[in-house]
Design an enzyme around this catalytic site. Structure first.
Site, mmCIF file in Angstrom:
data_model
loop_
_atom_site.group_PDB
_atom_site.id
_atom_site.type_symbol
_atom_site.label_atom_id
_atom_site.label_comp_id
_atom_site.label_asym_id
_atom_site.label_seq_id
_atom_site.Cartn_x
_atom_site.Cartn_y
_atom_site.Cartn_z
ATOM 1 N N ARG A 143 -16.181 22.998 1.942
ATOM 2 C CA ARG A 143 -14.986 22.148 1.815
ATOM 3 C C ARG A 143 -14.663 21.892 0.341
ATOM 4 N NH1 ARG A 143 -13.653 20.069 6.715
ATOM 5 N NH2 ARG A 143 -15.306 19.899 8.245
ATOM 6 N N ASP A 180 -9.594 8.277 7.475
ATOM 7 C CA ASP A 180 -8.605 7.328 8.000
ATOM 8 C C ASP A 180 -8.999 5.878 7.720
ATOM 9 O OD1 ASP A 180 -7.170 9.517 9.025
ATOM 10 O OD2 ASP A 180 -8.285 9.473 10.901
ATOM 11 N N MET A 229 -4.902 18.673 8.308
ATOM 12 C CA MET A 229 -5.977 18.584 9.295
ATOM 13 C C MET A 229 -7.335 18.981 8.725
ATOM 14 S SD MET A 229 -4.233 17.363 11.694
ATOM 15 C CE MET A 229 -5.289 17.419 13.123
ATOM 16 N N ARG A 230 -7.577 18.671 7.464
ATOM 17 C CA ARG A 230 -8.883 18.943 6.857
ATOM 18 C C ARG A 230 -9.465 17.645 6.310
ATOM 19 N NH1 ARG A 230 -10.480 23.053 8.994
ATOM 20 N NH2 ARG A 230 -12.118 23.239 7.425
ATOM 21 N N SER A 264 7.114 18.044 10.212
ATOM 22 C CA SER A 264 8.258 17.132 10.351
ATOM 23 C C SER A 264 8.163 15.984 9.349
ATOM 24 C CB SER A 264 8.366 16.605 11.774
ATOM 25 O OG SER A 264 7.293 15.763 12.107
ATOM 26 N N ASN A 269 -1.994 9.321 3.147
ATOM 27 C CA ASN A 269 -2.085 10.010 4.430
ATOM 28 C C ASN A 269 -1.263 9.260 5.473
ATOM 29 O OD1 ASN A 269 -3.182 11.928 6.353
ATOM 30 N ND2 ASN A 269 -4.437 10.260 7.139
ATOM 31 N N HIS A 277 -1.132 8.655 9.690
ATOM 32 C CA HIS A 277 -1.991 8.811 10.859
ATOM 33 C C HIS A 277 -1.292 8.206 12.076
ATOM 34 C CE1 HIS A 277 -5.768 9.301 12.985
ATOM 35 N NE2 HIS A 277 -5.597 8.092 13.478
#
Ligand code: GRF
Length: 227
Positions: free
Chosen positions: A96, A176, A121-122, A44, A138, A140
């Site tokens: 990763r 974050d 979601m990584r 979204s 990002n 959050h």
């Protein structure tokens, strides 16, 4: 002391929300920003960015959507808009760093300038950060630095905060934790479930992500109205 204007208004779901800094009409001129969007799920926020571009509120174009989960609904949203999609399934990569190396290669192939993590979601590695220094954004679902990591909405409910919200920030290696660009506050209602609260937060996410991209770009381009 610099005073930053803030806006309190009633959003479409009739709950007051506080956004800071105030969202200004986009003044970003020149070449459209070339965005690469990373998404893992519903998409979204991807849609909100695409709609803001179409409405002339964000001077950008989405070069490519990269998704890591074959079930991600974000992919269909991109296909519907004729935006190229690339599936990079994290399960196909041992480390990763290997996934991020492939992401970097794909983003460079599509000449991406800004990387937008819209429900990605990584955890990122230095590989991606080094390739796009201060050019990764990002979103959050909490007022950072509160409730970092997964299940931020559930964390907020568990603690019993009365106000939570969402944050758009630059990405650094620590999860974050990068420089904050824009935040919106959302009240927690007495009967909120994770679903109802997240839905109310998402309304604000969709409002603040596009202008936060503009703010980040203005800062990089050295405009006087940059934050
Ligand atoms: C959003 O709540 C975002 O803040 C978080 O993941 C969710 C993604 O939602 N990082 P969507 O896939 O954009 O609908």
């Amino acid at each position: 002391m610099t005073l930053h204007p803030v806006t309190v208004e009633f959003s479409p779901d009739s709950t007051p929300s506080l956004v800071s800094p105030t969202i200004m009409p986009s003044s970003l001129t020149g070449t459209p920003l070339k965005l690469g969007v990373l998404a893992s799920g519903n998409g979204s926020n991807f849609e909100a960015v695409a709609q803001a571009i179409e409405a002339g509120k964000l001077n950008a174009q989405i070069q490519v959507l990269i998704y890591n989960n074959p079930e991600a609904k974000a992919a269909a949203r991109a296909v519907n808009r004729g935006i190229p999609t690339v599936l990079l399934n994290h399960r196909d990569f041992q480390h990763r760093e290997d996934l991020d190396q492939q992401i970097v290669q794909t983003l460079q192939q599509y000449e991406v300038e800004w990387v937008i993590m819209a429900g990605w979601m990584r955890l990122v590695t230095q590989v991606l950060i080094d390739a796009f220094p201060d050019q990764i954004i990002n979103i959050h679902p909490s007022l950072l630095p509160s409730f970092r990591g997964v299940r931020a909405v559930e964390q907020a409910l568990a603690v019993g905060v009365k106000i939570t919200g969402c944050t758009v920030h630059l990405v650094c290696l620590e999860m974050d934790s990068g420089a904050i660009l824009l935040q919106a506050a959302v009240p927690v209602l007495a009967d909120d479930t994770p679903e109802t609260l997240h839905a109310r937060i998402q309304i604000q996410e969709h409002r603040i992500l596009p202008p936060a991209i503009t703010l980040a770009a203005q800062r990089t381009r050295g405009r006087p109205d940059a934050i």
